[in-house]
Design an enzyme around this catalytic site. Structure first.
Site, PDB file in Angstrom:
ATOM      1  N   PHE A 411       0.998  -1.299   0.199  1.00  0.00           N
ATOM      2  CA  PHE A 411      -0.434   0.105   0.225  1.00  0.00           C
ATOM      3  C   PHE A 411       0.646   1.286  -0.282  1.00  0.00           C
ATOM      4  O   PHE A 411       1.676   1.652   0.488  1.00  0.00           O
ATOM      5  CB  PHE A 411      -0.730  -0.360   1.579  1.00  0.00           C
ATOM      6  CG  PHE A 411      -1.717  -0.428   0.834  1.00  0.00           C
ATOM      7  CD1 PHE A 411      -3.083  -0.560  -0.130  1.00  0.00           C
ATOM      8  CD2 PHE A 411      -2.810  -0.680   2.621  1.00  0.00           C
ATOM      9  CE1 PHE A 411      -4.575  -1.073  -0.035  1.00  0.00           C
ATOM     10  CE2 PHE A 411      -4.136  -1.486   2.484  1.00  0.00           C
ATOM     11  CZ  PHE A 411      -4.980  -1.968   0.784  1.00  0.00           C
ATOM     12  N   GLU A 412       0.344   2.384  -0.769  1.00  0.00           N
ATOM     13  CA  GLU A 412       0.944   3.315  -0.523  1.00  0.00           C
ATOM     14  C   GLU A 412       2.290   3.418  -1.102  1.00  0.00           C
ATOM     15  O   GLU A 412       3.298   4.532  -0.545  1.00  0.00           O
ATOM     16  CB  GLU A 412       0.855   4.129   0.720  1.00  0.00           C
ATOM     17  CG  GLU A 412      -0.354   3.754   1.466  1.00  0.00           C
ATOM     18  CD  GLU A 412      -1.396   5.037   1.283  1.00  0.00           C
ATOM     19  OE1 GLU A 412      -1.306   5.662   0.434  1.00  0.00           O
ATOM     20  OE2 GLU A 412      -2.917   4.903   1.805  1.00  0.00           O
ATOM     21  N   GLY A 413       2.960   2.842  -2.375  1.00  0.00           N
ATOM     22  CA  GLY A 413       4.348   2.653  -2.345  1.00  0.00           C
ATOM     23  C   GLY A 413       4.231   1.847  -1.935  1.00  0.00           C
ATOM     24  O   GLY A 413       4.934   2.217  -0.574  1.00  0.00           O
TER      25      GLY A 413
END
Length: 603
Positions: A411-413
């Site tokens: 997630f989120e990079g």
């Protein structure tokens, strides 16, 4: 909390080249009674509405259940934490919203739905919407009447978000954009009313280089979607592929300016990263609670397994890692709050001040995303081990915790991307003159060639020896980073393994320094006798950080140096990663025994 000039003077990434005083950091013990009541209310919601229904949430055949739970969260005010009061929210400061994220982080699939709505789904409008857009959408998003989703990822554009192929073309009458494209892994996709969609505007046969962002309503014609994805974990989170087929979006629904979408995505992801890190802390604490309770209940050889040294080691390690991650997250969160207040006092409006502050501490946001998610992974893995055979049973809580935790490193990079971002942002700020990295790095290189200083003059204060260790760890990191920059120059970005080694060094420094400063501040407030266990956690973590930094430094150095340079740098690394030994076993046992006695995580 209003920032002092001393706090506001701290810059993002500056921890690597400057010492921070304990008085400059915020610690969780400083949360107000009102803030703790908000956290308690959030936990009560999980206990009442979420935990009793975890199996039902995971096995739901439609998104109706998770959507109805979001409605209840909206009634409680959990969806409006970061929405300004004038638009129906609570307008909480950043660290208070972090506290809510931590508490609700133990909600498994529900936590994912909640964070997607309140974070990446709502905040683009909070920070980048014009007055009409805010007035139209934010009140309904804050109340939960409307749910939000964020549409960035595409089949061929994951980490390289700006390579997305979804197109937007202005209609002949100039009143609408026609959106065509495909998005995937869209959390809340099946029940969202509002989608933040990123696309490249196409005009006269030319396509913009950068993304633009659009506010898309579910009621707009042209949206189709697949059935929910079958996933390893977070099974109750509604995740879908969404297709836009000649979707007509009114021109007034362009968010911010044309071509500003990539900037919006990056800045919103900064928020998502640090909030993911602190949510992982919340999830970790609940896993520890379960592990301690089970260790006290489970008997082998007529003895509770909590009395065995191997189990105590696990419980203590879980606790001290979580305590450290929590500490560093709120340190960064308060730095963001302080800078927001400082910028507003200089005349900047609220929205731009928040964006500027988040951008300033983007390095720390990436660090905490990596640290928090990897601590959670460690905790759930050891949690399974504490349960033994039962840990592998789907009837025990570790099964869900283990599977649900894994997504957080993606997630989120991904954590790999975030590690490289940490170093990339540090070096870019150095090149712009915003951070003086090269001066200290050159001083370290000179120090390596000199005779060691054997000055035994003792300083006074708490953690004097440990702070010297930290100073040396920073020197080790600057030495490796400086040499790597000189060696590879403009091709350093191709040396991803080395970049990740350097990032690991920086991450451990930030975490170890944060936990030492927290305990130092606590000693000043409560006295040393009252925080003996916290001190033990800080010291054990520092010892482990020294070992990790030594290993990462060695891996980096041996990747690019040879001959005399190799020998010199390894000698320097050895000099800079020394620490006086302590009885780590006894320290861990004290930490574990305290939790075993209380039958839960207590720090």
């Amino acid at each position: 909390m209003i920032a002092s000039k001393q706090k506001a003077s701290i810059k993002g990434g500056e921890f690597l080249i400057k010492e921070t005083e304990a008085s400059q950091v915020f610690i969780p013990e400083e949360f107000t009674e009102e803030q703790m009541m908000i956290a308690a209310s959030s936990r009560e919601f999980l206990e009442r509405e979420i935990w009793p229904r975890l199996n039902e949430i995971d096995n739901a055949k439609s998104p109706a259940l998770i959507s109805s739970l979001m409605d209840k969260a909206g009634e409680l005010g959990l969806l409006g934490t970061s929405v300004p009061e004038e638009y129906g929210g609570f307008g909480m400061n950043f660290n208070t919203s972090m506290l809510v994220a931590e508490t609700t982080g133990a909600g498994h699939s529900f936590s994912v739905a909640l964070s997607a709505h309140t974070g990446i789904g709502t905040l683009p409008i909070v920070y980048y919407g014009n007055e009409d857009q805010k007035s139209k959408y934010l009140p309904k998003l804050a109340s939960g009447e409307w749910k939000a989703a964020y549409c960035l990822t595409e089949p061929d554009s994951g980490s390289d978000a700006n390579s997305g192929k979804t197109k937007a073309k202005l209609t002949e009458d100039g009143k609408h954009y026609l959106l065509n494209g495909q998005k995937m892994w869209i959390t809340n996709g099946g029940f969202a009313d509002i989608y933040i969609v990123f696309a490249k505007i196409e005009e006269n046969g030319q396509t913009d280089k950068n993304l633009s962002a659009f506010i898309v309503e579910r009621s707009f014609e042209g949206i189709t979607m697949n059935e929910p994805e079958h996933k390893m974990g977070i099974k109750g989170s509604d995740t879908r592929q969404i297709f836009f087929n000649d979707l007509k979006v009114p021109v007034e629904n362009l968010l911010s300016e044309r071509g500003n979408g990539f900037k919006i995505a990056v800045n919103i992801l900064n928020i998502g990263r640090i909030k993911l890190g602190i949510a992982a802390v919340g999830g970790s604490k609940e896993v520890i609670n379960n592990a301690v309770r089970y260790a006290n209940e489970r008997k082998q050889f007529k003895t509770a397994i909590s009395q065995f040294g191997a189990i105590k080691h696990k419980l203590a390690e879980m606790a001290l890692k979580v305590y450290t991650s929590e500490t560093a997250s709120y340190r960064a969160g308060q730095n963001i709050d302080d800078l927001i207040e400082d910028l507003k006092s200089q005349g900047m409006e609220d929205g731009p001040a928040k964006l500027k502050a988040l951008e300033q501490f983007a390095i720390e946001c990436a660090i905490m995303k990596v640290h928090g998610s990897e601590v959670l992974d460690y905790v759930v893995d050891e949690g399974v081990q504490v349960y033994g055979g039962m840990g592998y049973s789907a009837d025990a809580p570790m099964d869900r915790s283990y599977r649900d935790a894994r997504i957080n490193r993606i997630f989120e990079g991904t954590n790999e991307i975030n590690r490289m971002l940490v170093v990339d942002m540090l070096l870019k700020r150095a090149m712009k003159g915003e951070l003086d990295l090269m001066g200290p790095a050159m001083a370290v290189a000179k120090e390596i060639m000199s005779i060691p200083d054997f000055n035994t003059e003792e300083e006074e204060g708490i953690f004097v020896a440990e702070k010297k260790v930290l100073r040396n760890l920073k020197k080790a990191t600057l030495m490796v980073a400086g040499a790597a920059v000189q060696k590879f120059m403009m091709t350093l970005s191709d040396e991803q393994e080395i970049l990740m080694n350097i990032a690991d060094m920086a991450i451990e420094i930030y975490a170890a320094e944060s936990v030492l400063l927290r305990v130092e501040k606590l000693i000043g407030i409560k006295g040393e006798e009252a925080v003996i266990l916290q001190k033990q956690m800080a010291l054990v973590y520092l010892h482990e950080a020294v070992e990790k930094i030594n290993n990462a430094g060695r891996a980096a150095i041996t990747s690019f140096a040879d001959g005399d340079e190799l020998r010199g740098m390894l000698m320097g690394l050895k000099r800079f990663t020394k620490i006086e030994p302590m009885n780590l076993k006894d320290a861990r046992r004290q930490i574990a025994d305290a939790m075993i006695a209380e039958n839960k995580y207590i720090f």
